[in-house]
Design a protein around this motif. Structure first.
Motif, PDB file in Angstrom:
ATOM      1  N   LEU A 114      -1.975   3.420 -10.316  1.00  0.00           N
ATOM      2  CA  LEU A 114      -1.610   4.656 -10.411  1.00  0.00           C
ATOM      3  C   LEU A 114      -2.450   5.643 -10.045  1.00  0.00           C
ATOM      4  CD1 LEU A 114      -0.390   4.636 -14.418  1.00  0.00           C
ATOM      5  CD2 LEU A 114       1.016   4.143 -12.197  1.00  0.00           C
ATOM      6  N   THR A 115      -1.661   6.819  -9.453  1.00  0.00           N
ATOM      7  CA  THR A 115      -2.628   7.976  -9.132  1.00  0.00           C
ATOM      8  C   THR A 115      -3.045   8.876 -10.280  1.00  0.00           C
ATOM      9  OG1 THR A 115      -0.875   9.675  -9.050  1.00  0.00           O
ATOM     10  CG2 THR A 115      -1.408   8.421  -6.731  1.00  0.00           C
ATOM     11  N   SER A 116      -4.092   9.394 -10.264  1.00  0.00           N
ATOM     12  CA  SER A 116      -4.478  10.138 -11.565  1.00  0.00           C
ATOM     13  C   SER A 116      -3.579  11.179 -11.770  1.00  0.00           C
ATOM     14  CB  SER A 116      -5.987  10.787 -11.392  1.00  0.00           C
ATOM     15  OG  SER A 116      -6.847   9.796 -11.405  1.00  0.00           O
ATOM     16  N   SER A 117      -2.958  11.764 -10.681  1.00  0.00           N
ATOM     17  CA  SER A 117      -1.934  12.794 -10.859  1.00  0.00           C
ATOM     18  C   SER A 117      -0.782  12.246 -11.575  1.00  0.00           C
ATOM     19  CB  SER A 117      -1.367  13.448  -9.487  1.00  0.00           C
ATOM     20  OG  SER A 117      -2.517  13.889  -8.841  1.00  0.00           O
ATOM     21  N   ASP A 141       0.847  -1.133  -0.077  1.00  0.00           N
ATOM     22  CA  ASP A 141      -0.046  -0.185  -0.038  1.00  0.00           C
ATOM     23  C   ASP A 141       0.810   1.251   0.067  1.00  0.00           C
ATOM     24  OD1 ASP A 141      -1.541   2.155   0.685  1.00  0.00           O
ATOM     25  OD2 ASP A 141      -3.069   0.835   1.828  1.00  0.00           O
ATOM     26  N   MET A 142       1.057   1.827  -1.361  1.00  0.00           N
ATOM     27  CA  MET A 142       1.940   2.934  -1.337  1.00  0.00           C
ATOM     28  C   MET A 142       1.497   4.349  -0.743  1.00  0.00           C
ATOM     29  SD  MET A 142       4.868   2.600  -2.849  1.00  0.00           S
ATOM     30  CE  MET A 142       5.782   1.488  -3.786  1.00  0.00           C
ATOM     31  N   ALA A 143       0.080   4.471  -0.581  1.00  0.00           N
ATOM     32  CA  ALA A 143      -0.356   5.633   0.015  1.00  0.00           C
ATOM     33  C   ALA A 143       0.056   5.574   1.641  1.00  0.00           C
ATOM     34  CB  ALA A 143      -1.786   5.638  -0.089  1.00  0.00           C
ATOM     35  N   GLU A 144      -0.012   4.464   2.259  1.00  0.00           N
ATOM     36  CA  GLU A 144       0.202   4.129   3.471  1.00  0.00           C
ATOM     37  C   GLU A 144       1.697   4.177   3.889  1.00  0.00           C
ATOM     38  OE1 GLU A 144       0.035   0.786   6.990  1.00  0.00           O
ATOM     39  OE2 GLU A 144      -1.695   0.932   5.646  1.00  0.00           O
ATOM     40  N   CYS A 145       2.533   3.587   2.906  1.00  0.00           N
ATOM     41  CA  CYS A 145       4.016   3.586   3.103  1.00  0.00           C
ATOM     42  C   CYS A 145       4.812   4.990   2.862  1.00  0.00           C
ATOM     43  CB  CYS A 145       4.582   2.714   2.002  1.00  0.00           C
ATOM     44  SG  CYS A 145       6.309   2.545   2.295  1.00  0.00           S
ATOM     45  N   VAL A 146       3.955   5.652   2.057  1.00  0.00           N
ATOM     46  CA  VAL A 146       4.483   7.315   2.074  1.00  0.00           C
ATOM     47  C   VAL A 146       4.125   8.031   3.243  1.00  0.00           C
ATOM     48  CG1 VAL A 146       4.404   9.195   0.485  1.00  0.00           C
ATOM     49  CG2 VAL A 146       4.791   6.962  -0.531  1.00  0.00           C
ATOM     50  N   TYR A 157       1.680   5.845  -7.217  1.00  0.00           N
ATOM     51  CA  TYR A 157       0.746   4.993  -7.030  1.00  0.00           C
ATOM     52  C   TYR A 157      -0.130   5.163  -5.737  1.00  0.00           C
ATOM     53  CZ  TYR A 157       3.305   1.383  -9.647  1.00  0.00           C
ATOM     54  OH  TYR A 157       3.992   0.728 -10.873  1.00  0.00           O
ATOM     55  N   ARG A 158      -1.528   4.912  -5.823  1.00  0.00           N
ATOM     56  CA  ARG A 158      -2.368   5.336  -4.835  1.00  0.00           C
ATOM     57  C   ARG A 158      -2.870   4.107  -3.770  1.00  0.00           C
ATOM     58  NH1 ARG A 158      -7.494   3.135  -6.408  1.00  0.00           N
ATOM     59  NH2 ARG A 158      -7.854   2.897  -8.597  1.00  0.00           N
TER      60      ARG A 158
END
Length: 739
Positions: A712-715, A641-646, A706-707
């Motif tokens: 991928l994130t939309s950004s 989970d990249m959102a959590e990791c970041v 990544y989200r």
């Protein structure tokens, strides 16, 4: 452990069974409880030799149904009625004090130890757990494709407590109704017989009780069988698919007097067979087995056989084994042990990463300490308070107070996370990324004569040939990150998609609706992640854009499997979509992509080649009609989970970097093979712009890539729009502008 794996919780109701003659302790049931909780704890600790520890919840459902029904029937036959106040008071003082302690601990531990991105979700889980409704919340998340890959909640195990308490809102009332029905006025000889019967044994007779059980059990079992096949994620958690398991235990309690007269040898054989059924199921089922459904009959009937045979079999049955001191001690601790071990495993995993077997067993062993303290200083003292026994209303007030503790624990955590991240829209995300709305090169858009240079972001910082570009290498810290990691999970296109369990066609539109240049986008969430970029291109090129999406379903004309079973909803969706496209004017361009791991070709021995052949055959149906196809190679998948990791490592982003050989090189091979030598098909392979170096970075050009664990994130997708546009231009022979 992922959320796809089931999480269990035993329910402590006590193993004292009251009958008209007094109280009798069932040591064999205490031992059963010990075996069940050991299966669960070892399974969660990572012992692969116990792949079906999840059947522990079924064991506890049957035990609870037996014990609670025995107590209710004893009261009913002695007094002719049931005190609902007394019943719920007993439940409250036994369950809720320990529950309140665990929920308060989880709230505090989440605040201190878990990344802030998880606080809001866990806060909701805490409130739902305190109110015994978390199973329905988890059922909703089980069918939410976007939530399935998030880390499990530290209170996820409260779902089985919720199932039980919801069942016990119905069961005592049904027994009371049956008692009133049994005493209804009759005339003549039947009235005399009824009067004589009630003087000797107040309350409903066995046949009436069995009818009452059947009213609950049979529809629930049938629904469980159906829903487990149609929607296994939801079926695992909802109350309606589980009530029959508690009803099996209730049936044993109702028939206890008759069963007690079984011949000793027969009862012993029945008991050993039942224990063997439980252990065999625990050792041989896997999380790939759709559960509960009819498969759950094996462990539940096995438990029922052990309980039923116990009194008649005596020491010839499994009671001697189940009464061994270690099992008795574990059984006595089972409720506390389960309440505490799961939050500790989740927190340890969040801090240390995936736990080794040794680490998992160590955490499970350490959980015995708070479990013992909880039992000694919370559960037992409260349960033994005389004032709560003689004044049930005080026990109910205590239960309300404990419930409020759980609710306030969740509310407090929510306030600590305030303000919650606002959902991202396309407009706000574009505003966050400075140049995502800027005209693309060679688009034909008018550029002001004098304009400040826009800073490059995301993939725009990379070279035209990005492989090996050091600007895409992982670094520990960047000056800013877009989107904010707390918002990253919401950074996706809002286009609706058909759910995994459904087959109806959902449609989204974009671009220029008046254009005659028709473009269709079709696929699963792995093409949906590109919609932000495709919409930008559609606006610039004046396309009339239509999008058809279904989660976890590739656009392919083939017999598909999902989880080893026919993927009926995906095949139906594909069939209906082909009919829809064939009956309308064919588009000039079709853009597609999909994950190649969610579904597989039925009977395919070489998965990649089989899927590639199915893609090629499907695409040819449209290329033969003049449609040009752009197939976007499936993107690298970091698997975490990249959102959590970041969000947890904003100054150590390299902890979130993953080896390219593991996450990129093997992805999308079916698309590569299918597009090779296919006429009118162009492969868009942007892997090097997503993972330029030997380790795939979490943030490139100040933009989160990544989200979650594979989208991928939309950004970042918008920053790839010029590269995707160049591929599409080649596919259309340089004429990418619509009209």
């Amino acid at each position: 452990m992922t959320t796809a794996e089931p999480v269990l919780a035993p329910v402590r109701t006590g193993t004292t069974v009251k009958a008209s003659g007094g109280a009798r302790f069932r040591g064999d049931i205490e031992g059963l409880r010990g075996i069940a909780v050991l299966l669960v704890v070892l399974y969660h600790a990572g012992v692969r030799q116990l792949p079906a520890g999840f059947i522990g919840v079924d064991v506890f459902f049957v035990i609870s149904g037996f014990l609670i029904t025995g107590l209710l029937l004893s009261e009913l036959r002695q007094t002719g009625s049931i005190s609902l106040t007394g019943f719920y008071a007993r439940r409250a003082k036994r369950l809720l004090p320990a529950t309140a302690a665990v929920l308060a601990f989880v709230s505090l531990a989440t605040w201190l130890l878990l990344p802030k991105i998880r606080w809001i979700e866990i806060a909701h889980d805490l409130v739902a757990s305190a109110l015994y409704s978390v199973n329905w919340r988890l059922a909703g998340q089980a069918v939410d494709y976007l939530a399935q890959n998030q880390a499990p909640s530290p209170v996820q195990h409260f779902w089985s407590l919720a199932v039980e308490e919801q069942f016990y809102l119905v069961w005592p009332l049904l027994l009371l109704t049956l008692a009133l029905w049994a005493r209804r006025p009759l005339q003549g000889d039947r009235a005399l017989l009824r009067s004589h019967y009630q003087r000797s044994r107040p309350g409903p007779d066995t046949r009436l009780l069995l009818i009452g059980v059947g009213v609950i059990a049979l529809p629930s079992l049938a629904w469980s069988a159906y829903l487990t096949s149609a929607d296994p994620g939801r079926a695992y958690f909802v109350t309606t698919t589980r009530m029959w398991e508690l009803a099996i235990g209730a049936t044993v309690a109702i028939l206890a007097p008759q069963i007690a007269r079984l011949p000793r040898l027969l009862a012993a054989a029945l008991g050993w067979a039942g224990l063997a059924a439980v252990l065999t199921t625990g050792l041989h089922l896997t999380t790939d087995t759709a559960f509960p459904g009819l498969v759950a009959l094996v462990p539940t009937l096995g438990v029922a056989a052990v309980i039923a045979a116990g009194p008649a079999a005596g020491r010839l049955g499994p009671a001697g084994l189940l009464r061994l001191a270690p099992l008795q001690r574990v059984g006595a601790l089972s409720y506390s042990l389960y309440l505490w071990h799961w939050p500790l495993i989740v927190i340890a995993t969040a801090k240390l990463g995936e736990l080794s077997l040794f680490a998992g067993l160590s955490v499970a062993a350490l959980s015995v300490i708070p479990a013992h303290l909880s039992l000694k200083y919370i559960e037992n003292p409260v349960r033994r308070l005389r004032t709560l026994k003689v004044a049930p209303r005080k026990a109910l007030r205590l239960g309300v107070a404990c419930t409020l503790v759980g609710v306030l624990a969740g509310a407090g955590l929510y306030l600590l996370a305030w303000p919650p991240p606002e959902p991202l829209t396309i407009q706000t995300a574009m505003a966050q990324t400075p140049n995502v709305g800027a005209p693309m090169p060679n688009s034909g858009a008018q550029v002001p004569e004098v304009a400040a240079p826009m800073p490059k972001v995301g993939a725009e910082v990379l070279a035209a040939r990005p492989r090996g570009d050091r600007r895409g290498r992982p670094v520990d810290e960047v000056s800013s990150i877009t989107p904010d990691p707390l918002q990253a999970r919401q950074d996706f296109d809002s286009c609706a998609s058909t759910a995994v369990v459904d087959s109806e066609i959902s449609t989204c539109r974009g671009g220029d609706p008046g254009s005659t240049f028709q473009v269709v986008v079709v696929g699963d969430s792995h093409v949906k992640q590109w919609l932000a970029a495709i919409r930008m291109i559609a606006v610039e090129r004046h396309w009339n854009l239509t999008m058809y999406l279904k989660s976890a379903c590739p656009f392919v004309n083939a017999e598909l499997e999902h989880g080893g079973k026919p993927y009926t909803t995906c095949m139906d969706w594909n069939r209906e979509l082909r009919r829809l496209l064939d009956n309308n004017r064919m588009p000039q361009l079709l853009i597609t992509s999909s994950a190649t791991t969610d579904a597989s070709i039925a009977g395919g021995t070489e998965a990649t080649k089989a899927m590639a052949a199915a893609f090629r055959s499907t695409w040819q149906h449209y290329t033969d009609r003049g449609v040009k196809i752009v197939a976007i190679r499936d993107t690298p998948a970091p698997g975490i989970d990249m959102a959590e990791c970041v969000s947890a490592n904003p100054t150590r982003l390299t902890k979130c970097a993953m080896p390219r050989t593991e996450v990129a090189d093997t992805k999308g091979k079916a698309h590569i093979l299918a597009a090779r030598h296919a006429e009118r098909v162009t492969l868009a392979d942007l892997t090097d712009a997503i993972c330029p170096t030997d380790r795939c970075a979490a943030v490139i050009g100040g933009v989160m890539v990544y989200r979650d664990d594979d989208h991928l994130t939309s950004s970042y997708a918008r920053s790839l729009a010029p590269r995707l546009d160049a591929v599409i231009a080649r596919a259309l022979d340089g004429h990418a502008r619509g009209g």
